[in-house]
Design a protein around this motif. Structure first.
Motif, PDB file in Angstrom:
ATOM      1  N   GLU A 215      -1.496  -7.513  12.378  1.00  0.00           N
ATOM      2  CA  GLU A 215      -1.468  -5.878  11.562  1.00  0.00           C
ATOM      3  C   GLU A 215      -2.369  -6.076  10.572  1.00  0.00           C
ATOM      4  N   GLU A 216      -2.572  -5.036   9.845  1.00  0.00           N
ATOM      5  CA  GLU A 216      -4.062  -4.642   9.400  1.00  0.00           C
ATOM      6  C   GLU A 216      -3.745  -4.531   7.638  1.00  0.00           C
ATOM      7  N   THR A 217      -5.204  -4.304   6.758  1.00  0.00           N
ATOM      8  CA  THR A 217      -4.962  -3.874   5.529  1.00  0.00           C
ATOM      9  C   THR A 217      -4.345  -2.548   5.648  1.00  0.00           C
ATOM     10  N   THR A 218      -4.001  -1.663   4.265  1.00  0.00           N
ATOM     11  CA  THR A 218      -3.479  -1.265   4.702  1.00  0.00           C
ATOM     12  C   THR A 218      -3.761  -0.701   2.863  1.00  0.00           C
ATOM     13  N   PRO A 219      -4.110   0.743   2.329  1.00  0.00           N
ATOM     14  CA  PRO A 219      -4.710   1.280   0.608  1.00  0.00           C
ATOM     15  C   PRO A 219      -2.914   1.701   0.512  1.00  0.00           C
ATOM     16  N   VAL A 220      -1.643   2.414   1.574  1.00  0.00           N
ATOM     17  CA  VAL A 220      -0.865   3.109   1.034  1.00  0.00           C
ATOM     18  C   VAL A 220      -0.023   1.447   0.451  1.00  0.00           C
ATOM     19  N   THR A 221       0.726   1.965  -0.684  1.00  0.00           N
ATOM     20  CA  THR A 221       2.106   1.750  -1.518  1.00  0.00           C
ATOM     21  C   THR A 221       3.058   2.670  -1.698  1.00  0.00           C
ATOM     22  N   ALA A 222       4.021   2.207  -1.397  1.00  0.00           N
ATOM     23  CA  ALA A 222       5.334   2.684  -2.065  1.00  0.00           C
ATOM     24  C   ALA A 222       5.459   3.380  -2.941  1.00  0.00           C
ATOM     25  N   VAL A 223       4.573   3.300  -3.934  1.00  0.00           N
ATOM     26  CA  VAL A 223       4.196   4.079  -5.408  1.00  0.00           C
ATOM     27  C   VAL A 223       3.750   5.065  -5.074  1.00  0.00           C
ATOM     28  N   GLY A 224       2.428   5.426  -4.130  1.00  0.00           N
ATOM     29  CA  GLY A 224       1.132   6.166  -3.743  1.00  0.00           C
ATOM     30  C   GLY A 224       2.945   7.247  -2.929  1.00  0.00           C
ATOM     31  N   VAL A 225       3.119   6.887  -1.592  1.00  0.00           N
ATOM     32  CA  VAL A 225       4.802   7.016  -1.574  1.00  0.00           C
ATOM     33  C   VAL A 225       5.275   8.004  -1.610  1.00  0.00           C
ATOM     34  N   ALA A 226       5.838   7.616  -2.911  1.00  0.00           N
ATOM     35  CA  ALA A 226       7.106   7.982  -3.471  1.00  0.00           C
ATOM     36  C   ALA A 226       6.275   9.246  -4.404  1.00  0.00           C
ATOM     37  N   LEU A 227       4.815   8.937  -5.344  1.00  0.00           N
ATOM     38  CA  LEU A 227       4.097  10.707  -5.914  1.00  0.00           C
ATOM     39  C   LEU A 227       3.598  11.093  -4.813  1.00  0.00           C
ATOM     40  N   LEU A 228       3.708  10.822  -3.870  1.00  0.00           N
ATOM     41  CA  LEU A 228       3.369  12.380  -2.654  1.00  0.00           C
ATOM     42  C   LEU A 228       4.301  12.551  -2.352  1.00  0.00           C
ATOM     43  N   GLY A 229       5.827  11.935  -2.114  1.00  0.00           N
ATOM     44  CA  GLY A 229       6.903  13.005  -2.021  1.00  0.00           C
ATOM     45  C   GLY A 229       7.313  13.742  -3.145  1.00  0.00           C
ATOM     46  N   LEU A 230       6.909  13.514  -4.435  1.00  0.00           N
ATOM     47  CA  LEU A 230       7.273  14.170  -5.655  1.00  0.00           C
ATOM     48  C   LEU A 230       6.838  15.194  -5.779  1.00  0.00           C
ATOM     49  N   ALA A 231       5.521  14.792  -5.431  1.00  0.00           N
ATOM     50  CA  ALA A 231       4.089  15.969  -5.728  1.00  0.00           C
ATOM     51  C   ALA A 231       4.675  17.251  -4.679  1.00  0.00           C
ATOM     52  N   LEU A 232       5.002  16.644  -3.765  1.00  0.00           N
ATOM     53  CA  LEU A 232       4.703  17.542  -2.245  1.00  0.00           C
ATOM     54  C   LEU A 232       6.246  18.247  -2.906  1.00  0.00           C
TER      55      LEU A 232
END
Length: 151
Positions: free
Chosen positions: A51-68
């Motif tokens: 596994e690698e580190t990642t800057p992706v968070t659940a909040v970021g995904v939710a905000l992206l979904g809302l914006a789109l």
């Protein structure tokens, strides 16, 4: 100003139409970049880990979904459905492809499959939101007619 933004695209001049569409595509790309930042320095969480580190968070995904979804609703309501999908779903899909391609090594070739799945997910969400907004456009128009003409 608000009145100009809330008119159907077909009633606008051609340069204004394209400017609004270009702005919508730029907003979709900026939303992706802000909500899912790139970290080209992906590294294993511990030495030898897969596994690698990642800057992706659940909040970021939710905000992206809302914006789109909000962008899709706007373009679905005021423009054609095809434009909504092209303007809102294509920029994040293209940026995701670039992000996957910049990864130093492909892990068991899962990136193309992941890209296809997430692109399909985004496009389906955009098409659904745009279709609902388009259907509500008809409902709102009928309500306006009944309110203005009680007989």
């Amino acid at each position: 100003m608000t009145e100009k933004l809330l008119r159907p695209m077909r009633t606008r001049r051609l340069p204004v139409r394209w400017l609004i569409r270009l702005l919508g595509a730029a907003l979709a790309a900026v939303a992706y970049l802000l909500c899912l930042p790139w970290d080209l320095r992906n590294r294993p969480t511990t030495p030898g880990a897969t596994e690698e580190t990642t800057p992706v968070t659940a909040v970021g995904v939710a905000l992206l979904g809302l914006a789109l979804l909000l962008l899709a609703a706007y373009f679905g309501h005021w423009d054609r459905l095809g434009w909504a999908v092209l303007l809102v779903a294509a920029p994040p899909a293209a940026l995701m492809q670039v992000s996957f391609r910049t990864h130093p090594q492909l892990d068991a070739s899962a990136w193309p499959l992941a890209w296809g799945f997430f692109t399909l997910l985004i496009a389906t969400g955009v098409l659904t939101a745009a279709s609902v907004a388009r259907a509500l456009r008809g409902e709102w128009a009928r309500e306006d007619l009944t309110l203005s003409n009680p007989l």
